[in-house]
Every structure is written in structure tokens, then in C-alpha cells.
Motif scaffolding. Structure first.
Motif, PDB file in Angstrom:
ATOM      1  N   VAL A   6      -9.112   2.526   8.463  1.00  0.00           N
ATOM      2  CA  VAL A   6      -8.218   1.395   8.195  1.00  0.00           C
ATOM      3  C   VAL A   6      -7.765   1.443   6.742  1.00  0.00           C
ATOM      4  N   TYR A   7      -6.468   1.176   6.525  1.00  0.00           N
ATOM      5  CA  TYR A   7      -5.958   0.997   5.161  1.00  0.00           C
ATOM      6  C   TYR A   7      -5.625  -0.471   4.976  1.00  0.00           C
ATOM      7  N   PHE A   8      -6.225  -1.094   3.922  1.00  0.00           N
ATOM      8  CA  PHE A   8      -5.927  -2.493   3.602  1.00  0.00           C
ATOM      9  C   PHE A   8      -5.254  -2.561   2.240  1.00  0.00           C
ATOM     10  N   ASP A   9      -4.212  -3.380   2.120  1.00  0.00           N
ATOM     11  CA  ASP A   9      -3.450  -3.453   0.873  1.00  0.00           C
ATOM     12  C   ASP A   9      -3.362  -4.891   0.353  1.00  0.00           C
ATOM     13  N   ALA A  10      -3.940  -5.107  -0.849  1.00  0.00           N
ATOM     14  CA  ALA A  10      -3.784  -6.391  -1.548  1.00  0.00           C
ATOM     15  C   ALA A  10      -3.277  -6.126  -2.961  1.00  0.00           C
ATOM     16  N   GLN A  11      -2.470  -5.074  -3.095  1.00  0.00           N
ATOM     17  CA  GLN A  11      -1.873  -4.795  -4.398  1.00  0.00           C
ATOM     18  C   GLN A  11      -0.783  -5.826  -4.676  1.00  0.00           C
ATOM     19  N   VAL A  12      -0.212  -5.789  -5.880  1.00  0.00           N
ATOM     20  CA  VAL A  12       0.992  -6.583  -6.130  1.00  0.00           C
ATOM     21  C   VAL A  12       2.015  -6.161  -5.069  1.00  0.00           C
ATOM     22  N   THR A  13       2.836  -7.132  -4.662  1.00  0.00           N
ATOM     23  CA  THR A  13       3.745  -6.909  -3.542  1.00  0.00           C
ATOM     24  C   THR A  13       4.667  -5.701  -3.747  1.00  0.00           C
ATOM     25  N   SER A  14       5.128  -5.512  -4.970  1.00  0.00           N
ATOM     26  CA  SER A  14       6.107  -4.449  -5.240  1.00  0.00           C
ATOM     27  C   SER A  14       5.547  -3.048  -4.961  1.00  0.00           C
ATOM     28  N   GLN A  15       4.227  -2.902  -4.978  1.00  0.00           N
ATOM     29  CA  GLN A  15       3.603  -1.581  -4.763  1.00  0.00           C
ATOM     30  C   GLN A  15       3.243  -1.319  -3.294  1.00  0.00           C
ATOM     31  N   ARG A  16       3.458  -2.328  -2.431  1.00  0.00           N
ATOM     32  CA  ARG A  16       2.893  -2.251  -1.078  1.00  0.00           C
ATOM     33  C   ARG A  16       3.576  -1.213  -0.201  1.00  0.00           C
ATOM     34  N   GLU A  17       4.906  -1.219  -0.201  1.00  0.00           N
ATOM     35  CA  GLU A  17       5.654  -0.405   0.758  1.00  0.00           C
ATOM     36  C   GLU A  17       5.244   1.072   0.712  1.00  0.00           C
ATOM     37  N   ALA A  18       5.263   1.651  -0.483  1.00  0.00           N
ATOM     38  CA  ALA A  18       4.991   3.091  -0.599  1.00  0.00           C
ATOM     39  C   ALA A  18       3.580   3.426  -0.124  1.00  0.00           C
ATOM     40  N   ALA A  19       2.624   2.584  -0.496  1.00  0.00           N
ATOM     41  CA  ALA A  19       1.231   2.865  -0.128  1.00  0.00           C
ATOM     42  C   ALA A  19       1.024   2.715   1.378  1.00  0.00           C
ATOM     43  N   VAL A  20       1.621   1.669   1.973  1.00  0.00           N
ATOM     44  CA  VAL A  20       1.463   1.464   3.417  1.00  0.00           C
ATOM     45  C   VAL A  20       2.135   2.601   4.174  1.00  0.00           C
ATOM     46  N   ARG A  21       3.284   3.022   3.679  1.00  0.00           N
ATOM     47  CA  ARG A  21       3.992   4.150   4.305  1.00  0.00           C
ATOM     48  C   ARG A  21       3.098   5.388   4.325  1.00  0.00           C
ATOM     49  N   ALA A  22       2.448   5.678   3.197  1.00  0.00           N
ATOM     50  CA  ALA A  22       1.562   6.849   3.126  1.00  0.00           C
ATOM     51  C   ALA A  22       0.394   6.705   4.102  1.00  0.00           C
ATOM     52  N   ALA A  23      -0.114   5.486   4.218  1.00  0.00           N
ATOM     53  CA  ALA A  23      -1.252   5.261   5.126  1.00  0.00           C
ATOM     54  C   ALA A  23      -0.826   5.426   6.586  1.00  0.00           C
ATOM     55  N   ILE A  24       0.383   4.966   6.921  1.00  0.00           N
ATOM     56  CA  ILE A  24       0.892   5.151   8.293  1.00  0.00           C
ATOM     57  C   ILE A  24       1.029   6.644   8.575  1.00  0.00           C
ATOM     58  N   ASP A  25       1.601   7.374   7.601  1.00  0.00           N
ATOM     59  CA  ASP A  25       1.773   8.825   7.772  1.00  0.00           C
ATOM     60  C   ASP A  25       0.422   9.516   7.971  1.00  0.00           C
ATOM     61  N   ALA A  26      -0.616   8.945   7.368  1.00  0.00           N
ATOM     62  CA  ALA A  26      -1.956   9.541   7.511  1.00  0.00           C
ATOM     63  C   ALA A  26      -2.664   9.054   8.777  1.00  0.00           C
ATOM     64  N   GLY A  27      -1.997   8.187   9.556  1.00  0.00           N
ATOM     65  CA  GLY A  27      -2.573   7.742  10.836  1.00  0.00           C
ATOM     66  C   GLY A  27      -3.648   6.670  10.715  1.00  0.00           C
ATOM     67  N   LYS A  28      -3.617   5.904   9.623  1.00  0.00           N
ATOM     68  CA  LYS A  28      -4.617   4.834   9.455  1.00  0.00           C
ATOM     69  C   LYS A  28      -4.097   3.528  10.053  1.00  0.00           C
ATOM     70  N   HIS A  29      -4.996   2.750  10.650  1.00  0.00           N
ATOM     71  CA  HIS A  29      -4.630   1.396  11.060  1.00  0.00           C
ATOM     72  C   HIS A  29      -4.346   0.577   9.802  1.00  0.00           C
ATOM     73  N   ILE A  30      -3.424  -0.394   9.924  1.00  0.00           N
ATOM     74  CA  ILE A  30      -2.883  -1.050   8.732  1.00  0.00           C
ATOM     75  C   ILE A  30      -3.177  -2.540   8.731  1.00  0.00           C
ATOM     76  N   TYR A  31      -3.705  -3.034   7.612  1.00  0.00           N
ATOM     77  CA  TYR A  31      -3.871  -4.482   7.438  1.00  0.00           C
ATOM     78  C   TYR A  31      -3.408  -4.788   6.011  1.00  0.00           C
ATOM     79  N   VAL A  32      -2.509  -5.771   5.853  1.00  0.00           N
ATOM     80  CA  VAL A  32      -1.934  -6.009   4.522  1.00  0.00           C
ATOM     81  C   VAL A  32      -1.870  -7.491   4.193  1.00  0.00           C
ATOM     82  N   GLU A  33      -1.870  -7.782   2.903  1.00  0.00           N
ATOM     83  CA  GLU A  33      -1.602  -9.139   2.421  1.00  0.00           C
ATOM     84  C   GLU A  33      -0.129  -9.460   2.690  1.00  0.00           C
TER      85      GLU A  33
END
Ligand SMILES: NC(=O)c1ccc[n+]([C@@H]2O[C@H](COP(=O)([O-])OP(=O)(O)OC[C@H]3O[C@@H](n4cnc5c(N)ncnc54)[C@H](O)[C@@H]3O)[C@@H](O)[C@H]2O)c1
Length: 379
Positions: free
Chosen positions: A83-110
Motif C-alpha cells: 500500500v502507498y499512503f500519501d499525506a504530503q503537501v497537496t502539491s506533491q501528491r499527484e506525481a508520487a501517487v502516479r509512481a505508486a500506481i505504476d508500481a502496482g501499489k494499492h493507494i490511500y491518500v489524504e
């Protein structure tokens, strides 16, 4: 016992550390893991991810954890991280979540799930296409006061709901003679700040889950405090909105008016309160408490400014009992989300729900900018 590796990115931040690591993931470990309906136990194994190695090491040491990294790409390559969880500042979220999706991780975000609607939709689409379980934090739904409000709605207490009025806010210090109690990026538009972007996603899921689809918004926004002082003691220009005065239209003719402000002083019982008026009764719900007044116990005030008010209106409401135990809302949602991951089932509070929240924030800002009512198409 099954172990589930969770990359927790932004764990040094306010939300990432307190609510998600300490009050949720570590609290689940303290109770011996999460018991699934089939009896297996799930043991969350957080991998702390961030930019600042000493800070990560310090948090790890404080909580007897051993796994941390400043290299997100390397963490995403690990097969033991599911699982990839993201609670970074909002502006940094998209790129990191995209990378996690590409890596096949389940996604949970703020929330907000991304800084723009286009990005939020792209992430939801990509996560679906990759067959991943995905979710967005909707913590307010799990707070005792709002759980009790939901119970009233489900039980038919209100009859036909007519209107909702919400009052959210408190004074956030400017940072000069007393330190500000929120991070300074919240007050800079160029860093993803602003009260509309921050709070409309919350108002969206509450309205959608409790009352129905939001169909239109009319908003006025303001930057009441134009200059603030940052974490380093330096003055900066507050370029983002710090107050929003909004009318939301909900299907079925329900009107919701919600004020959100970081430049208001509290004369209320809680930092957020919602009054719901229906044909059969009304309720006022905060974070923890909920009070009701039924049609049958409604007083009959008569307008007469010549005499002092004789009725004690606040005393004419009844407390809704708890009738159950309420755990930390963030933790309850983590348990729900991890349960869905373990079963490989889609999670209903997903990136699409998150995208609808971002959509409402964009529509609200557009309404304010253009000085008009903006319709919100179904997404
Ligand atoms: N669910 C809620 O009630 C709630 C409440 C507050 C904030 N939030 C959301 O949580 C997220 C984090 O908010 P917060 O208040 O914890 O913020 P914060 O400033 O306390 O933490 C931000 C985190 O992001 C990291 N980060 C990564 N890249 C960064 C960069 N370029 N600049 C600054 N920090 C960077 C920081 O190191 C830190 O770990 C936001 O998306 C916000 O919208 C949700």
C-alpha cells in the motif's frame, strides 16, 4: 498473522505523524493488529518515507520502528510494500501517487486527492485501469457527532430535509506575536493553499453521503489577512483565500450554506457545527455532540423586540445519546480500507469520490472568480 507493508509518505507532517501513524497504524498494532471477518489478523508494517532523514530516524526511534527511507522509488520497488499512503503537501501528491500506481501499489491518500480536477480524474482512471484498491481520507464521516447525524438521517428523523447550515472556523494566528497553528503553505496559493481547496472536499463528502449529490455552488471567497509570518519568522504575502462563504444546492431541493474561515473567533460549542432543518425535526451536530428538536417539541416564538427574550432556546434541544463506542475516525477508516485491500474489494470512498471533492473546490473558486452560480455536472 499476515503482514501488510505500507509506505507512509509525508509522515513528518501534522496529519501524517499524529493522525495516520500514531493514532491509526500504531494504534492498530497496539491492539494486536486488525482482525478480518474470516479470523485472520493483519499486521500493518509502516515504512516511513520523507525528505528529511534525521527527522524520519527520530520518529522511527521514538516508536521502535526500523524501516524508513528518503528514496520513494526504491520503496515502491519493494514487493513487501503493498500500500502507498500519501499525506504530503497537496502539491506533491499527484506525481508520487502516479509512481505508486505504476508500481502496482494499492493507494490511500489524504484529501484533496490532487491539486486539480484533471489530475484527480487521471489518478482515479489509472488506479482503476491497474486494478488497484484505492481510497481517500474522509475522516469527518467517522466523527461521533456526524455519525449520530447520519443515524438520524438513516432513521428518517428529519422527514424532508430542507436546509443545512454549517459554520466552520477559528482564529489562525498571523504568526507575529503568537505562532500560527497551521503550516504557512496553507496561506499561499502558489503552494497549494487556500480554504476552498482544503475544506470543500470535506463538505463535499459530508453532503454527498448524508443528503445527496451536490448540483451547484455559489461562493464568495476572501483573503481577510493579507500578510502573515512563516515558520522561519519571515513575513510573507498570503495569496490564498482564508475564508469562503458558500451556498451549495443538493438534489431534492436541499440548500446547504457553509461558512469556512480561518479569520473568525469561536462563539460556538465546537469548531464546526451543522444545523439541519427538516419538516419533522432539526439537529445541530458538531465533531462530538449532536442535539435535536422534534416537531412536537418546537416552541412558538413570536417576534417582539419590545420585550426581552424569555425563552432559553438552547435548552429546548435534546442530546442524542452515543449508543455505541467511537474510536478515532482516522483509525476506523484505515481499518475499513485495509479490510478492503485484504479482500481485494473496491473501496467505496475511492479516488472518484476524492475527485468529486476536488471538482467542487474548483467549481467554488470559479464561482467566486466569475461572480456567478456554477453547476456541478455528475462525475
Ligand atoms: N483530513 C484532514 O482533516 C486534514 C487536515 C489537515 C490537512 N490535511 C491534508 O493533509 C496533507 C498534509 O497537510 P499537513 O497539515 O499535515 O501539512 P504539513 O505541512 O504539516 O506536512 C506536510 C508533509 O509533506 C512533506 N512535504 C513533501 N514535499 C514537500 C514540499 N515540497 N514542501 C513542504 N512539505 C513537503 C513534509 O515534509 C511533511 O511531511 C494536505 O494534503 C492537507 O490537505 C487533511
Amino acid at each position: 498473522m499476515e503482514t501488510i507493508g505500507i509506505a507512509v509518505n509525508g509522515v513528518t507532517g501534522r496529519m501524517g505523524y499524529r493522525q495516520h501513524l500514531v493514532r491509526s497504524l500504531l494504534a492498530i498494532r497496539e491492539q494486536g493488529g486488525l482482525t478480518l471477518p474470516d479470523g485472520t489478523r493483519l499486521w500493518p508494517e509502516p515504512v516511513l518515507v520523507g525528505r528529511n532523514e534525521p527527522k524520519l530516524a527520530e520518529i522511527a526511534k521514538r516508536h521502535d520502528l526500523t524501516d524508513w527511507s528518503t528514496d520513494l522509488a526504491a520503496v515502491l520497488r519493494r514487493p513487501d510494500v503493498a500500500v502507498y499512503f500519501d499525506a504530503q503537501v497537496t502539491s506533491q501528491r499527484e506525481a508520487a501517487v502516479r509512481a505508486a500506481i505504476d508500481a502496482g501499489k494499492h493507494i490511500y491518500v489524504e484529501k484533496p486527492s490532487a491539486a486539480t480536477l484533471d489530475a484527480a480524474v487521471a489518478l482515479a482512471t489509472a488506479a482503476d485501469a491497474a486494478g488497484l484498491v484505492h481510497g481517500v481520507v474522509q475522516d469527518k464521516l467517522f466523527l461521533p457527532g456526524l455519525r449520530k447525524l447520519a443515524r438520524l438521517v438513516e432513521g428518517g428523523f428529519f422527514g424532508r430535509v430542507l436546509s443545512v447550515r454549517g459554520e466552520f472556523g477559528y482564529w489562525v494566528f498571523e504568526g507575529d506575536w503568537q505562532p500560527a497553528q497551521r503550516p504557512s503553505w496553507n496561506y499561499r496559493a502558489e503552494d497549494g493553499g487556500g480554504i476552498v481547496t482544503d475544506m470543500f472536499p470535506h463538505w463535499h463528502y459530508l453532503m454527498e453521503r448524508l443528503f445527496g449529490r451536490v448540483t451547484a455552488v455559489t461562493a464568495h471567497v476572501a483573503t481577510h489577512i493579507p500578510e502573515r509570518v512563516n515558520e522561519q519568522g519571515r513575513r510573507y504575502r498570503a495569496t490564498a483565500d482564508d475564508a469562503a462563504y458558500a451556498i451549495f444546492e443538493i438534489e431534492g431541493g436541499i440548500v446547504a450554506q457553509i461558512n469556512s474561515s480561518w479569520a473568525v473567533r469561536v462563539y460556538r460549542d465546537e469548531l464546526v457545527e451543522f444545523q439541519v432543518d427538516g419538516t419533522e425535526g432539526s439537529a445541530v451536530a458538531g465533531l462530538r455532540t449532536c442535539r435535536v428538536q422534534h416537531r412536537a417539541t418546537t416552541p412558538r416564538p413570536v417576534w417582539n423586540p419590545d420585550v426581552p427574550a424569555t425563552e432559553r432556546f438552547r435548552e429546548q434541544w435534546q442530546l442524542v445519546p452515543d449508543n455505541e463506542e467511537y474510536d478515532n475516525g482516522f483509525k476506523v477508516q484505515w481499518e475499513q480500507f485495509l479490510g478492503h485491500v485484504a479482500r481485494g474489494e473496491p473501496y467505496p470512498l475511492d479516488l472518484w469520490a476524492g475527485a468529486r471533492g476536488v471538482q467542487l473546490a474548483e467549481a467554488g473558486l470559479r464561482s467566486a472568480r466569475e461572480g456567478r452560480r456554477v453547476e456541478v455536472p455528475p462525475l
